[in-house]
Design a protein around this motif. Structure first.
Motif, short mmCIF file in Angstrom:
data_model
loop_
_atom_site.label_atom_id
_atom_site.label_comp_id
_atom_site.label_asym_id
_atom_site.label_seq_id
_atom_site.Cartn_x
_atom_site.Cartn_y
_atom_site.Cartn_z
N VAL A 295 -8.07 3.76 -0.49
CA VAL A 295 -9.35 4.00 -0.82
C VAL A 295 -10.45 3.65 0.19
CG1 VAL A 295 -11.11 4.37 -2.89
CG2 VAL A 295 -8.62 3.89 -3.34
N ASP A 296 -10.79 4.63 1.03
CA ASP A 296 -11.84 4.29 2.15
C ASP A 296 -12.89 3.83 1.68
OD1 ASP A 296 -12.22 4.95 4.97
OD2 ASP A 296 -13.77 6.24 4.13
N TYR A 297 -13.43 2.61 2.34
CA TYR A 297 -14.80 1.97 2.04
C TYR A 297 -15.82 2.94 2.29
CZ TYR A 297 -11.90 -2.19 1.86
OH TYR A 297 -10.76 -3.10 1.72
N LYS A 298 -16.02 3.86 3.20
CA LYS A 298 -17.16 4.72 3.40
C LYS A 298 -17.34 5.72 2.05
CE LYS A 298 -17.00 4.26 8.36
NZ LYS A 298 -16.75 4.77 9.65
N ILE B 66 -7.47 -4.66 -5.40
CA ILE B 66 -8.44 -5.74 -5.47
C ILE B 66 -9.66 -5.75 -4.29
CG2 ILE B 66 -8.65 -8.40 -5.46
CD1 ILE B 66 -5.69 -8.48 -6.55
N LEU B 67 -9.14 -5.49 -3.11
CA LEU B 67 -10.15 -5.38 -2.22
C LEU B 67 -11.22 -4.44 -2.58
CD1 LEU B 67 -7.61 -5.96 1.01
CD2 LEU B 67 -9.44 -7.45 -0.11
N ALA B 68 -10.63 -3.02 -2.97
CA ALA B 68 -11.68 -2.00 -3.13
C ALA B 68 -12.72 -2.36 -4.33
CB ALA B 68 -10.63 -0.88 -3.52
N LEU B 69 -12.01 -3.10 -5.59
CA LEU B 69 -12.95 -3.32 -6.68
C LEU B 69 -13.88 -4.44 -5.91
CD1 LEU B 69 -10.12 -3.53 -9.13
CD2 LEU B 69 -12.03 -2.09 -9.26
N LEU B 70 -13.48 -5.37 -5.27
CA LEU B 70 -14.39 -6.46 -4.76
C LEU B 70 -15.50 -5.98 -3.70
CD1 LEU B 70 -11.90 -9.30 -3.93
CD2 LEU B 70 -13.76 -9.44 -5.69
N TYR B 71 -15.26 -4.95 -2.97
CA TYR B 71 -16.08 -4.05 -2.26
C TYR B 71 -17.16 -3.50 -2.89
CZ TYR B 71 -17.97 -1.28 1.52
OH TYR B 71 -18.61 -0.75 2.50
N ILE B 72 -16.93 -2.90 -4.23
CA ILE B 72 -17.98 -2.18 -4.55
C ILE B 72 -18.61 -3.14 -5.97
CG2 ILE B 72 -17.24 0.09 -4.37
CD1 ILE B 72 -15.56 -0.03 -6.87
#
Length: 355
Positions: free
Chosen positions: A165-168, A278-284
């Motif tokens: 899931v791309d951060y941008k 986990i990383l995607a959720l933390l990012y948002i």
């Protein structure tokens, strides 16, 4: 030529990785090798993609590719006992092989310890792992577990996958507001694998039903039909219409929209797992629970990322379960943005290729 070997069942991760390599490196230097029937997936045909549906019948071609390669990256250690036995006597191949560790392939040794076939395969795995060139993971604790159990001589290399899931894209989602959301959304687990221990989490969340929570459970891969059906029955029994199982495989953009509406995510694994989620959720800026006993906990602690302990979930009241400061949310976002960007991903893989 750098050869990247994937299992045909790992389409969710292999395709984004292939795209990443094509975006950032000279594609003429990379070969993607799929072992197994890849036609079961929707995949993009590529000039540098080789699919071996039946490795037993095409073993000669497989071996020729390995021998002619500059480096071999085995993305998850999935080889059969027969293949491992053969490769253990191929010193030149082992000396240029890197195991890109996924998690489940590391923790193989704790599964069915009393099973003779498993113990035999793990014995053969030990020789293979001891003699390869390197182990690739961004969770240092997993490498330490490999050293502890397999006594390997392999070097440690830090690298990670680009997030599916791309951060941008997630940035664009954060600019929108779902006015119809209404309920507190809790994500439980990342797959239908029993290692998520979903029902244990359901039982701890049951006390929050009166607070209007909605429980979402990704179940599109990783588990047997019987277990998935059991989870759906139990989730529906406890939470009724506020339980939503995700049984269809979603495109990253669709899944990103779901993650965007999550308030709290609970991961109940006893090992490193679900890091992409986990990383995607933390990012948002979402609140994430993982167990303090897993290697991922120490990694986040060292990087200054704020996560919460699933082991304490039974003691939480609703306010403490849901609550998280805006400062911690923003801090997590900045760390993930800095440490796990595509630029950093390129940097570490470039170092690995050039080592």
């Amino acid at each position: 030529m750098y050869v990247h070997i994937f299992n045909n069942t790992n389409h969710k991760f292999s395709e984004p990785f292939f795209d990443f390599i094509e975006r950032n490196f000279d594609i003429r230097e990379h070969l993607f090798l799929i072992v197994g029937d890849y036609s079961i997936n929707e995949y993009r045909e590529r000039e540098n993609l080789v699919v071996l549906p039946n490795l037993k019948k095409e073993f000669g071609r497989f071996l020729k590719i390995l021998k002619s390669s500059k480096k071999i990256f085995l993305h998850q250690l999935f080889f059969s006992l027969r293949i491992l036995l053969f490769l253990n006597f191929q010193r030149k191949i082992l000396e240029k092989t890197y195991w890109v560790l996924w998690g489940g392939d590391l923790y193989f040794y704790i599964q069915n310890r009393g099973n003779l076939a498993v113990r035999l395969k793990d014995f053969v795995r030990k020789r293979f792992i001891r003699n390869i060139r390197g182990i690739v993971t961004f969770v240092r604790g997993d490498y330490e577990l490999v050293k502890q159990h397999y006594k390997t001589k392999a070097n440690y290399y830090y690298a990670f996958y680009p997030n599916p899931v791309d951060y941008k894209y997630l940035d664009t989602l954060l600019e929108t507001v779902n006015k119809d959301k209404g309920k507190i959304v809790v994500l439980v687990g990342n797959s239908a694998d029993p290692s998520n221990k979903h029902i244990e989490v359901f039982e701890k969340l049951e006390k929050f039903k009166a607070n209007g929570i909605k429980v979402i459970c990704p179940l599109s891969y990783g588990g047997k039909v019987e277990y998935t059906e059991k989870l759906i029955r139990e989730g529906s029994r406890i939470f009724g219409e506020n339980f939503e199982p995700l049984t269809d495989f979603l495109k990253p953009e669709e899944y990103g929209k779901i993650l965007k509406d999550v308030d709290v995510a609970v991961f109940n694994h006893d090992r490193q797992q679900g890091l992409g989620n986990i990383l995607a959720l933390l990012y948002i800026g979402k609140k994430v629970y993982i167990k303090s006993t897993v290697t991922t906990w120490k990694m986040f602690e060292e990087k200054g990322v704020k996560v919460f302990d699933t082991c304490n979930l039974g003691e939480e009241n609703f306010e403490s379960f849901f609550g998280m400061s805006d400062e911690d949310r923003k801090h997590n976002h900045e760390i993930i943005k800095s440490e796990f960007s595509e630029e950093k991903c390129v940097y570490y893989w470039k170092k690995l290729f050039e080592d």
